[in-house]
Design a protein around this motif. Structure first.
Motif, PDB file in Angstrom:
ATOM      1  N   SER A  90       0.877  -1.170   0.000  1.00 48.17           N
ATOM      2  CA  SER A  90       0.000   0.000   0.000  1.00 48.17           C
ATOM      3  C   SER A  90       0.914   1.220   0.000  1.00 48.17           C
ATOM      4  N   ASP A  91       0.340   2.424   0.093  1.00 51.24           N
ATOM      5  CA  ASP A  91       1.190   3.617   0.112  1.00 51.24           C
ATOM      6  C   ASP A  91       1.915   3.783   1.448  1.00 51.24           C
ATOM      7  N   ARG A  92       1.631   2.894   2.407  1.00 47.22           N
ATOM      8  CA  ARG A  92       2.283   2.935   3.715  1.00 47.22           C
ATOM      9  C   ARG A  92       3.029   1.655   4.064  1.00 47.22           C
ATOM     10  N   VAL A  93       3.036   0.664   3.187  1.00 47.98           N
ATOM     11  CA  VAL A  93       3.635  -0.631   3.522  1.00 47.98           C
ATOM     12  C   VAL A  93       4.459  -1.161   2.344  1.00 47.98           C
ATOM     13  N   ILE A  94       5.671  -1.604   2.663  1.00 49.17           N
ATOM     14  CA  ILE A  94       6.559  -2.251   1.700  1.00 49.17           C
ATOM     15  C   ILE A  94       6.951  -3.607   2.275  1.00 49.17           C
ATOM     16  N   SER A  95       6.940  -4.633   1.436  1.00 51.45           N
ATOM     17  CA  SER A  95       7.400  -5.967   1.830  1.00 51.45           C
ATOM     18  C   SER A  95       8.630  -6.303   0.999  1.00 51.45           C
ATOM     19  N   CYS A  96       9.666  -6.863   1.660  1.00 52.43           N
ATOM     20  CA  CYS A  96      10.921  -7.184   0.978  1.00 52.43           C
ATOM     21  C   CYS A  96      11.377  -8.599   1.312  1.00 52.43           C
ATOM     22  N   ARG A  97      11.860  -9.313   0.291  1.00 55.15           N
ATOM     23  CA  ARG A  97      12.511 -10.606   0.496  1.00 55.15           C
ATOM     24  C   ARG A  97      13.903 -10.346   1.040  1.00 55.15           C
ATOM     25  N   THR A  98      14.332 -11.156   1.969  1.00 58.16           N
ATOM     26  CA  THR A  98      15.662 -10.978   2.553  1.00 58.16           C
ATOM     27  C   THR A  98      16.742 -11.713   1.777  1.00 58.16           C
ATOM     28  N   GLY A  99      16.364 -12.739   1.054  1.00 59.08           N
ATOM     29  CA  GLY A  99      17.360 -13.641   0.489  1.00 59.08           C
ATOM     30  C   GLY A  99      17.657 -14.719   1.514  1.00 59.08           C
ATOM     31  N   GLU A 100      18.573 -15.600   1.174  1.00 61.54           N
ATOM     32  CA  GLU A 100      18.910 -16.714   2.058  1.00 61.54           C
ATOM     33  C   GLU A 100      19.562 -16.203   3.335  1.00 61.54           C
ATOM     34  N   LEU A 101      19.140 -16.775   4.457  1.00 67.81           N
ATOM     35  CA  LEU A 101      19.703 -16.438   5.766  1.00 67.81           C
ATOM     36  C   LEU A 101      20.239 -17.724   6.395  1.00 67.81           C
ATOM     37  N   ARG A 102      21.503 -17.972   6.211  1.00 62.70           N
ATOM     38  CA  ARG A 102      22.128 -19.143   6.827  1.00 62.70           C
ATOM     39  C   ARG A 102      22.213 -18.928   8.334  1.00 62.70           C
ATOM     40  N   ALA A 103      22.218 -20.016   9.086  1.00 60.28           N
ATOM     41  CA  ALA A 103      22.393 -19.924  10.538  1.00 60.28           C
ATOM     42  C   ALA A 103      23.694 -19.178  10.814  1.00 60.28           C
TER      43      ALA A 103
END
Length: 158
Positions: A90-103
């Motif tokens: 929305s005009d107030r919300v952005i969603s982003c993929r982080t990519g792989e997160l290894r331990a």
């Protein structure tokens, strides 16, 4: 576009971002656990908002992909391009993929420079993980932040 259609479009796009990474699903078992954390800073100046964010996984399980949501208390100006890993909900919300997160690892930095709709003297940013590839996170305090940002140009760290 009606408000309901915008909400449904945002939900659809977020689901596509989460599910449609193009890398295949990873089967999780009960007990898979990761400890995601987000750190960075936010600055506001002259109607511009800068967000710099690094996501980390303190383990013990690798996370193939996660999604972090940035929600703003003030609307952003329309028509702005985002990095390929991010989309507008929305005009107030952005969603982003982080990519792989290894331990015990971190993802690349997400850096955004956005124009606000108007010139707010302050706003808040809520940062939180909304999807973690099915892994449990028993310490969600370090992946949820509520940051008050004044229009001083100073970095507000989270």
């Amino acid at each position: 576009m009606s408000a309901m259609r915008k909400v449904l479009l945002g939900v659809t796009l977020t689901a596509a971002l989460v599910a449609g990474t193009g890398t295949g699903a990873v089967a999780r078992t009960a007990g898979d656990e990761a400890d995601l954390a987000h750190h960075g800073h936010v600055s506001l100046w002259d109607g511009e908002l800068g967000v710099w964010l690094v996501s980390e996984n303190h383990g013990p399980t690798d996370v193939h992909q996660a999604t972090v949501r940035l929600a703003f208390s003030a609307p952003m100006a329309g028509g702005q391009e985002l990095p390929a890993a991010c989309l507008w909900s929305s005009d107030r919300v952005i969603s982003c993929r982080t990519g792989e997160l290894r331990a015990a690892g971190a993802a690349d930095e997400i850096a955004l420079t956005l124009r606000t709709a108007g010139r707010p003297e302050e706003l808040t940013v809520d940062i939180r993980t909304v999807w973690r590839d099915g892994a449990a996170d028993r310490n969600p305090r370090n992946d949820r932040h509520h940051v008050l940002v004044l229009a001083t140009g100073d970095p507000y760290v989270f």
